[in-house]
Design a protein around this motif. Structure first.
Motif, PDB file in Angstrom:
ATOM      1  N   ASP A 102       0.853  -1.178   0.000  1.00 54.85           N
ATOM      2  CA  ASP A 102       0.000   0.000   0.000  1.00 54.85           C
ATOM      3  C   ASP A 102       0.896   1.238   0.000  1.00 54.85           C
ATOM      4  N   TYR A 103       0.271   2.399  -0.066  1.00 58.62           N
ATOM      5  CA  TYR A 103       0.999   3.666   0.004  1.00 58.62           C
ATOM      6  C   TYR A 103       1.107   4.104   1.458  1.00 58.62           C
ATOM      7  N   LEU A 104       2.208   4.766   1.785  1.00 62.72           N
ATOM      8  CA  LEU A 104       2.367   5.332   3.115  1.00 62.72           C
ATOM      9  C   LEU A 104       1.316   6.411   3.309  1.00 62.72           C
ATOM     10  N   SER A 105       0.627   6.388   4.433  1.00 59.33           N
ATOM     11  CA  SER A 105      -0.376   7.415   4.723  1.00 59.33           C
ATOM     12  C   SER A 105       0.049   8.201   5.960  1.00 59.33           C
ATOM     13  N   GLU A 106      -0.604   9.326   6.167  1.00 59.01           N
ATOM     14  CA  GLU A 106      -0.280  10.165   7.324  1.00 59.01           C
ATOM     15  C   GLU A 106      -0.615   9.469   8.632  1.00 59.01           C
ATOM     16  N   GLN A 107      -1.515   8.496   8.594  1.00 61.39           N
ATOM     17  CA  GLN A 107      -1.904   7.771   9.800  1.00 61.39           C
ATOM     18  C   GLN A 107      -0.917   6.657  10.167  1.00 61.39           C
ATOM     19  N   ARG A 162       6.406  14.330  -3.930  1.00 61.94           N
ATOM     20  CA  ARG A 162       6.490  13.491  -5.128  1.00 61.94           C
ATOM     21  C   ARG A 162       7.912  13.339  -5.669  1.00 61.94           C
ATOM     22  N   ILE A 163       8.859  13.249  -4.754  1.00 59.08           N
ATOM     23  CA  ILE A 163      10.237  12.930  -5.121  1.00 59.08           C
ATOM     24  C   ILE A 163      10.352  11.408  -5.220  1.00 59.08           C
ATOM     25  N   SER A 164       9.715  10.724  -4.298  1.00 58.77           N
ATOM     26  CA  SER A 164       9.603   9.265  -4.297  1.00 58.77           C
ATOM     27  C   SER A 164       8.211   8.898  -3.805  1.00 58.77           C
ATOM     28  N   THR A 165       7.749   7.756  -4.241  1.00 63.67           N
ATOM     29  CA  THR A 165       6.531   7.195  -3.679  1.00 63.67           C
ATOM     30  C   THR A 165       6.967   6.198  -2.615  1.00 63.67           C
ATOM     31  N   ILE A 166       6.458   6.370  -1.418  1.00 64.05           N
ATOM     32  CA  ILE A 166       6.807   5.474  -0.322  1.00 64.05           C
ATOM     33  C   ILE A 166       5.679   4.454  -0.192  1.00 64.05           C
ATOM     34  N   ARG A 167       6.072   3.188  -0.268  1.00 65.29           N
ATOM     35  CA  ARG A 167       5.110   2.095  -0.175  1.00 65.29           C
ATOM     36  C   ARG A 167       5.345   1.332   1.117  1.00 65.29           C
ATOM     37  N   THR A 168       4.255   0.860   1.697  1.00 64.48           N
ATOM     38  CA  THR A 168       4.325   0.030   2.892  1.00 64.48           C
ATOM     39  C   THR A 168       4.119  -1.426   2.502  1.00 64.48           C
ATOM     40  N   VAL A 169       4.681  -2.295   3.300  1.00 61.79           N
ATOM     41  CA  VAL A 169       4.461  -3.733   3.166  1.00 61.79           C
ATOM     42  C   VAL A 169       3.945  -4.190   4.524  1.00 61.79           C
ATOM     43  N   ILE A 188       2.835  -2.932   9.585  1.00 62.77           N
ATOM     44  CA  ILE A 188       3.907  -2.571   8.654  1.00 62.77           C
ATOM     45  C   ILE A 188       5.178  -3.312   9.058  1.00 62.77           C
ATOM     46  N   VAL A 189       5.749  -4.040   8.092  1.00 62.27           N
ATOM     47  CA  VAL A 189       6.982  -4.801   8.334  1.00 62.27           C
ATOM     48  C   VAL A 189       8.134  -4.317   7.445  1.00 62.27           C
ATOM     49  N   ALA A 190       7.807  -3.529   6.428  1.00 60.93           N
ATOM     50  CA  ALA A 190       8.835  -3.040   5.511  1.00 60.93           C
ATOM     51  C   ALA A 190       8.323  -1.789   4.807  1.00 60.93           C
ATOM     52  N   LEU A 191       9.269  -1.002   4.319  1.00 59.29           N
ATOM     53  CA  LEU A 191       8.977   0.185   3.522  1.00 59.29           C
ATOM     54  C   LEU A 191       9.931   0.198   2.337  1.00 59.29           C
ATOM     55  N   PHE A 192       9.479   0.793   1.242  1.00 56.71           N
ATOM     56  CA  PHE A 192      10.384   1.017   0.128  1.00 56.71           C
ATOM     57  C   PHE A 192       9.981   2.269  -0.608  1.00 56.71           C
ATOM     58  N   GLN A 223      12.877  -9.991  -1.307  1.00 58.13           N
ATOM     59  CA  GLN A 223      12.719 -10.578  -2.638  1.00 58.13           C
ATOM     60  C   GLN A 223      11.312 -10.319  -3.182  1.00 58.13           C
ATOM     61  N   GLN A 224      10.306 -10.423  -2.324  1.00 56.33           N
ATOM     62  CA  GLN A 224       8.940 -10.142  -2.773  1.00 56.33           C
ATOM     63  C   GLN A 224       8.765  -8.666  -3.131  1.00 56.33           C
ATOM     64  N   ILE A 225       9.435  -7.783  -2.410  1.00 57.94           N
ATOM     65  CA  ILE A 225       9.391  -6.363  -2.753  1.00 57.94           C
ATOM     66  C   ILE A 225      10.029  -6.147  -4.124  1.00 57.94           C
ATOM     67  N   CYS A 226      11.165  -6.773  -4.359  1.00 60.46           N
ATOM     68  CA  CYS A 226      11.817  -6.654  -5.677  1.00 60.46           C
ATOM     69  C   CYS A 226      10.910  -7.167  -6.778  1.00 60.46           C
ATOM     70  N   ASN A 227      10.263  -8.299  -6.560  1.00 67.99           N
ATOM     71  CA  ASN A 227       9.334  -8.831  -7.563  1.00 67.99           C
ATOM     72  C   ASN A 227       8.187  -7.865  -7.820  1.00 67.99           C
TER      73      ASN A 227
END
Length: 170
Positions: free
Chosen positions: A8-13, A47-54, A60-64, A111-115
Motif C-alpha cells: 500500500d501507500y504510506l499514509s499520514e496515519q 512526489r520525489i519518491s513514492t513510499i510504499r508500505t508492506v 507494517i513490516v517493511a517500507l520502500f 525478494q517479494q518487494i523486488c518482484n
C-alpha cells in the motif's frame, strides 16, 4: 514465506517510529533507517519518491521508496548499449530505499518487494518508457540482488562503497 504481504501507500496515519531498519550491528551504511525516519514523508509528500508500505496482518513490516529515474550509459555493461540511439541515459525505475524491519528479515520479504517493483516497472514500461530497474546497494547486499537477476554496474563504487545495480526489463 507463505504469509500474504499487502502493498500500500504510506499514509499520514501510518506509524513507523517503531520500525528498525538498522543492521544487526546497529549501523546504517545505506542510510535506510535515517531515510525512513527523517526524510520519507517529505519525499512522498513532494512526489520525489513514492513510499510504499508492506504489511503482514495489517502491521507494517517493511517500507520502500520508488521513483522514475534514468541510468547513465557509464553504469551499464557495453553490450547494453543500443545502436542508433543517442540518449546518454536510458529510462529506469529507481528503488531508492528498501528496508525490512529487523524482526522480519530472512523471510523473503525483500525478494517479494523486488518482484513487486519489477512487475510495477514492467506495467509502467508498457505505458511510459521504462527499460531498467536500478538501485544502489553495498557489497554485502549484492547476493540478494544477483539472485533477482540484477547486474553490478561496471562503474566503481562511490566514496561510501555503494554500488549501482540494474536489471533490464523483459
Amino acid at each position: 514465506m507463505s504469509t500474504e504481504l499487502d502493498f500500500d501507500y504510506l499514509s499520514e496515519q501510518d506509524i513507523i517510529s517503531e520500525l528498525d531498519f538498522k543492521e544487526f550491528d546497529d549501523s546504517d551504511p545505506l542510510g535506510v533507517h535515517d531515510f525512513f525516519h527523517n526524510k520519507a514523508t517529505t519525499y512522498h509528500h513532494n512526489r520525489i519518491s513514492t513510499i510504499r508500505t508492506v504489511r503482514i496482518d495489517g502491521k507494517i513490516v517493511a517500507l520502500f521508496a520508488i521513483s522514475m529515474s534514468a541510468i547513465s550509459l557509464q553504469h551499464l555493461e557495453s553490450n547494453e548499449r543500443i545502436d542508433l540511439v543517442t540518449p546518454l541515459r536510458y529510462p529506469a525505475m529507481l528503488i531508492g530505499q528498501l528496508g525490512v524491519d529487523k524482526k522480519f528479515r530472512d523471510k523473503g520479504i525483500g525478494q517479494q518487494i523486488c518482484n513487486f517493483c519489477l512487475g510495477l516497472a514492467q506495467d509502467i514500461g508498457e505505458r511510459v518508457a521504462c527499460r531498467y530497474v536500478i538501485l544502489q546497494t553495498n557489497p554485502d547486499k549484492m547476493v540478494l540482488y544477483n539472485k533477482m537477476g540484477f547486474t553490478k554496474s561496471p562503474k566503481l563504487p562511490d566514496e561510501n562503497n555503494k554500488i549501482w545495480m540494474y536489471r533490464k526489463l523483459i
